[in-house]
Design a protein around this motif. Structure first.
Motif, PDB file in Angstrom:
ATOM      1  N   THR A 111     -27.015 -24.463  -8.207  1.00 18.98           N
ATOM      2  CA  THR A 111     -26.334 -24.964  -7.006  1.00 18.98           C
ATOM      3  C   THR A 111     -26.867 -24.271  -5.762  1.00 18.98           C
ATOM      4  OG1 THR A 111     -24.561 -23.324  -7.131  1.00 18.98           O
ATOM      5  CG2 THR A 111     -24.219 -25.389  -8.320  1.00 18.98           C
ATOM      6  N   SER A 112     -26.558 -24.850  -4.604  1.00 19.12           N
ATOM      7  CA  SER A 112     -26.899 -24.269  -3.314  1.00 19.12           C
ATOM      8  C   SER A 112     -25.691 -24.364  -2.389  1.00 19.12           C
ATOM      9  CB  SER A 112     -28.084 -25.007  -2.673  1.00 19.12           C
ATOM     10  OG  SER A 112     -29.261 -24.848  -3.442  1.00 19.12           O
ATOM     11  N   PRO A 113     -25.538 -23.398  -1.472  1.00 15.39           N
ATOM     12  CA  PRO A 113     -24.422 -23.471  -0.523  1.00 15.39           C
ATOM     13  C   PRO A 113     -24.706 -24.504   0.559  1.00 15.39           C
ATOM     14  CG  PRO A 113     -25.767 -21.530  -0.082  1.00 15.39           C
ATOM     15  CD  PRO A 113     -26.327 -22.158  -1.321  1.00 15.39           C
ATOM     16  N   VAL A 114     -23.739 -25.376   0.792  1.00 15.46           N
ATOM     17  CA  VAL A 114     -23.891 -26.392   1.840  1.00 15.46           C
ATOM     18  C   VAL A 114     -22.609 -26.435   2.673  1.00 15.46           C
ATOM     19  CG1 VAL A 114     -25.481 -27.827   0.514  1.00 15.46           C
ATOM     20  CG2 VAL A 114     -23.042 -28.233   0.317  1.00 15.46           C
ATOM     21  N   PRO A 115     -22.740 -26.718   3.973  1.00 15.43           N
ATOM     22  CA  PRO A 115     -21.543 -26.845   4.811  1.00 15.43           C
ATOM     23  C   PRO A 115     -20.865 -28.200   4.591  1.00 15.43           C
ATOM     24  CG  PRO A 115     -23.512 -27.194   6.135  1.00 15.43           C
ATOM     25  CD  PRO A 115     -23.983 -26.840   4.759  1.00 15.43           C
ATOM     26  N   VAL A 116     -19.542 -28.187   4.540  1.00 11.85           N
ATOM     27  CA  VAL A 116     -18.760 -29.423   4.425  1.00 11.85           C
ATOM     28  C   VAL A 116     -17.590 -29.340   5.397  1.00 11.85           C
ATOM     29  CG1 VAL A 116     -19.363 -29.821   2.002  1.00 11.85           C
ATOM     30  CG2 VAL A 116     -17.319 -28.482   2.558  1.00 11.85           C
ATOM     31  N   ASP A 152     -16.409 -25.561   6.114  1.00 18.86           N
ATOM     32  CA  ASP A 152     -16.356 -24.651   4.975  1.00 18.86           C
ATOM     33  C   ASP A 152     -17.722 -24.656   4.313  1.00 18.86           C
ATOM     34  OD1 ASP A 152     -13.886 -23.398   4.821  1.00 18.86           O
ATOM     35  OD2 ASP A 152     -12.923 -25.129   3.866  1.00 18.86           O
ATOM     36  N   THR A 153     -17.926 -23.723   3.395  1.00 16.54           N
ATOM     37  CA  THR A 153     -19.151 -23.705   2.596  1.00 16.54           C
ATOM     38  C   THR A 153     -18.787 -23.887   1.135  1.00 16.54           C
ATOM     39  OG1 THR A 153     -20.296 -22.244   4.148  1.00 16.54           O
ATOM     40  CG2 THR A 153     -21.163 -22.353   1.912  1.00 16.54           C
ATOM     41  N   VAL A 154     -19.425 -24.829   0.471  1.00 15.12           N
ATOM     42  CA  VAL A 154     -19.219 -25.045  -0.961  1.00 15.12           C
ATOM     43  C   VAL A 154     -20.577 -25.015  -1.658  1.00 15.12           C
ATOM     44  CG1 VAL A 154     -17.161 -26.450  -0.576  1.00 15.12           C
ATOM     45  CG2 VAL A 154     -19.380 -27.570  -0.807  1.00 15.12           C
ATOM     46  N   TYR A 155     -20.527 -24.796  -2.973  1.00 12.09           N
ATOM     47  CA  TYR A 155     -21.755 -24.806  -3.766  1.00 12.09           C
ATOM     48  C   TYR A 155     -21.882 -26.169  -4.439  1.00 12.09           C
ATOM     49  CZ  TYR A 155     -22.525 -19.895  -2.920  1.00 12.09           C
ATOM     50  OH  TYR A 155     -22.785 -18.695  -2.310  1.00 12.09           O
ATOM     51  N   TRP A 156     -23.019 -26.828  -4.185  1.00 14.67           N
ATOM     52  CA  TRP A 156     -23.250 -28.195  -4.652  1.00 14.67           C
ATOM     53  C   TRP A 156     -24.453 -28.208  -5.600  1.00 14.67           C
ATOM     54  CZ3 TRP A 156     -19.586 -31.530  -2.860  1.00 14.67           C
ATOM     55  CH2 TRP A 156     -19.708 -32.866  -3.239  1.00 14.67           C
ATOM     56  N   ASN A 175     -15.135 -32.342   2.529  1.00 17.67           N
ATOM     57  CA  ASN A 175     -15.619 -31.789   1.259  1.00 17.67           C
ATOM     58  C   ASN A 175     -16.796 -32.554   0.655  1.00 17.67           C
ATOM     59  OD1 ASN A 175     -13.531 -29.764   1.213  1.00 17.67           O
ATOM     60  ND2 ASN A 175     -12.113 -31.381   0.616  1.00 17.67           N
ATOM     61  N   GLU A 176     -17.633 -33.129   1.503  1.00 18.17           N
ATOM     62  CA  GLU A 176     -18.838 -33.816   1.030  1.00 18.17           C
ATOM     63  C   GLU A 176     -20.038 -33.356   1.849  1.00 18.17           C
ATOM     64  OE1 GLU A 176     -18.566 -38.011   0.873  1.00 18.17           O
ATOM     65  OE2 GLU A 176     -16.941 -38.030  -0.610  1.00 18.17           O
ATOM     66  N   PRO A 177     -21.227 -33.271   1.227  1.00 18.49           N
ATOM     67  CA  PRO A 177     -22.418 -32.902   1.987  1.00 18.49           C
ATOM     68  C   PRO A 177     -22.657 -33.866   3.148  1.00 18.49           C
ATOM     69  CG  PRO A 177     -22.860 -32.791  -0.366  1.00 18.49           C
ATOM     70  CD  PRO A 177     -21.517 -33.437  -0.216  1.00 18.49           C
ATOM     71  N   ILE A 178     -23.231 -33.353   4.214  1.00 18.07           N
ATOM     72  CA  ILE A 178     -23.482 -34.138   5.419  1.00 18.07           C
ATOM     73  C   ILE A 178     -24.988 -34.324   5.566  1.00 18.07           C
ATOM     74  CG2 ILE A 178     -23.217 -34.207   7.929  1.00 18.07           C
ATOM     75  CD1 ILE A 178     -20.802 -32.279   7.513  1.00 18.07           C
ATOM     76  N   ARG A 179     -25.419 -35.551   5.775  1.00 22.16           N
ATOM     77  CA  ARG A 179     -26.841 -35.817   6.002  1.00 22.16           C
ATOM     78  C   ARG A 179     -27.175 -35.609   7.478  1.00 22.16           C
ATOM     79  NH1 ARG A 179     -27.323 -41.805   4.203  1.00 22.16           N
ATOM     80  NH2 ARG A 179     -25.479 -41.790   5.549  1.00 22.16           N
ATOM     81  N   GLN A 180     -28.441 -35.335   7.721  1.00 25.20           N
ATOM     82  CA  GLN A 180     -28.878 -35.089   9.096  1.00 25.20           C
ATOM     83  C   GLN A 180     -28.642 -36.305   9.988  1.00 25.20           C
ATOM     84  OE1 GLN A 180     -32.919 -33.722   8.842  1.00 25.20           O
ATOM     85  NE2 GLN A 180     -32.397 -31.928   7.613  1.00 25.20           N
ATOM     86  N   ALA A 181     -28.768 -37.511   9.414  1.00 24.29           N
ATOM     87  CA  ALA A 181     -28.579 -38.735  10.207  1.00 24.29           C
ATOM     88  C   ALA A 181     -27.109 -39.071  10.426  1.00 24.29           C
ATOM     89  CB  ALA A 181     -29.283 -39.906   9.526  1.00 24.29           C
TER      90      ALA A 181
END
Length: 316
Positions: free
Chosen positions: A183-188, A205-209, A237-243
């Motif tokens: 997993t990697s830490p991603v902001p949600v 928040d930061t979660v591990y995805w 609570n979901e990853p955010i895409r750059q777009a």
């Protein structure tokens, strides 16, 4: 099952011998027991002196059995209980209480055991059999112990056993099989945010995805989205895409703006009207309200645009 129950009943009756008829009794429609046997008084209210007599084995913890009118009539006659069925549809349901242990209860112990064998702390653990359900007797502790665990750090596969219930006679084991994922830490987002709202540091928040579920365009740093606004509603609570986000609009179409004219060391300001909308750094068309001329300017702040005049334009 019925033959087994009746054999137990007849053995019990032989042990206690004949009994005197009890007063008129009534049938309990739903019975919940905790022990390994069901007593006469559990089934019939006002069962009489033999109410504490066991008449059948309890079902497994968390399970139930239905006793029909024929079986109940035989029991009533055998123990001289003053009860008769009103119809062939009379019945009672006997359920044994239990402690339910699921995969959610197993997972903390499994993760600790896998970390001890080399798994990363924040790795995701996936079971082949995620719908684990272990029904323990009420007397058993709802503890989970991982046994005989093997973990291959190369393939990330694991095998083992989970013992639920400790040393209680009703304890059960279940096979555990599955694999782990990096997993990697991603902001949600902590909450949904709509278009026009500005994403702030405390919204995140930061979660591990799981790495295998992250796309190449997923935002990996909070600094990439703080101060921006969603293109459409973003869920929590979901990853955010750059777009998924853009710079917030600082100048709206047809709004009054200040045009800052910069010519070398000189700076002038005039009132203008925005003909386009734009975020910081965007080039938009604005109308100089003094000269009625339309020029292009760069958005530099809320309702503020800047124009850098060359020497020729400055002279004009």
């Amino acid at each position: 099952m019925r033959a087994h129950l009746l054999a137990f009943v007849f053995a019990t009756a032989a042990t206690f011998g004949a009994v005197m008829p009890a007063a008129a009794a009534s049938l309990r429609a739903n019975v919940v027991v905790e022990g390994e046997t069901v007593k006469l008084g559990d089934i019939f209210e006002d069962a009489g002196a033999k109410a504490e007599t066991p008449v059948l084995y309890s079902p497994a913890p968390g399970r139930q059995v239905t006793l029909n009118a024929t079986w109940l009539s035989q029991i009533a006659r055998l123990f001289q209980v003053a009860w008769r069925p009103l119809s062939q549809y009379d019945h009672t349901t006997v359920q044994r209480a239990g402690r339910l242990v699921t995969a959610t209860d197993v997972m903390p112990a499994l993760k600790r055991a896998l970390i001890a064998q080399g798994m990363e702390e924040h790795a995701d653990v996936a079971l082949i059999n995620p719908r684990i359900e272990i029904n323990l007797p009420v007397s058993a502790p709802a503890t989970v112990e991982i046994q005989d665990l093997t973990y291959d750090k190369t393939t990330r596969a694991f095998n083992g056993l989970a013992l639920a219930g400790g040393r209680n006679p009703g304890a059960e084991r279940v096979v555990l099989q599955g694999r782990t994922f990096g997993t990697s830490p991603v902001p949600v987002l902590r909450r949904p945010i709509s278009t026009g709202q500005i994403i702030r540091q405390d919204d995140l928040d930061t979660v591990y995805w799981r790495n295998d579920q992250l796309g190449q365009d997923v935002v990996m740093s909070k600094s990439q989205i703080v101060g921006r606004t969603p293109q459409s509603v973003l869920r929590a609570n979901e990853p955010i895409r750059q777009a998924d986000t853009r710079a917030p609009t600082l100048v709206t179409r047809n709004s009054q703006v200040i045009i800052k004219l910069e010519a070398g060391p000189m700076t002038l300001t005039v009132q203008g009207k925005a003909l386009d909308e734009g975020a910081r750094g965007d080039v938009v068309r604005v109308q100089n309200l003094q000269s009625n001329k339309t020029i292009e300017a760069t958005v530099s702040g809320p309702d503020l645009v800047s124009v850098s005049l060359g020497p020729r334009l400055a002279a004009n």
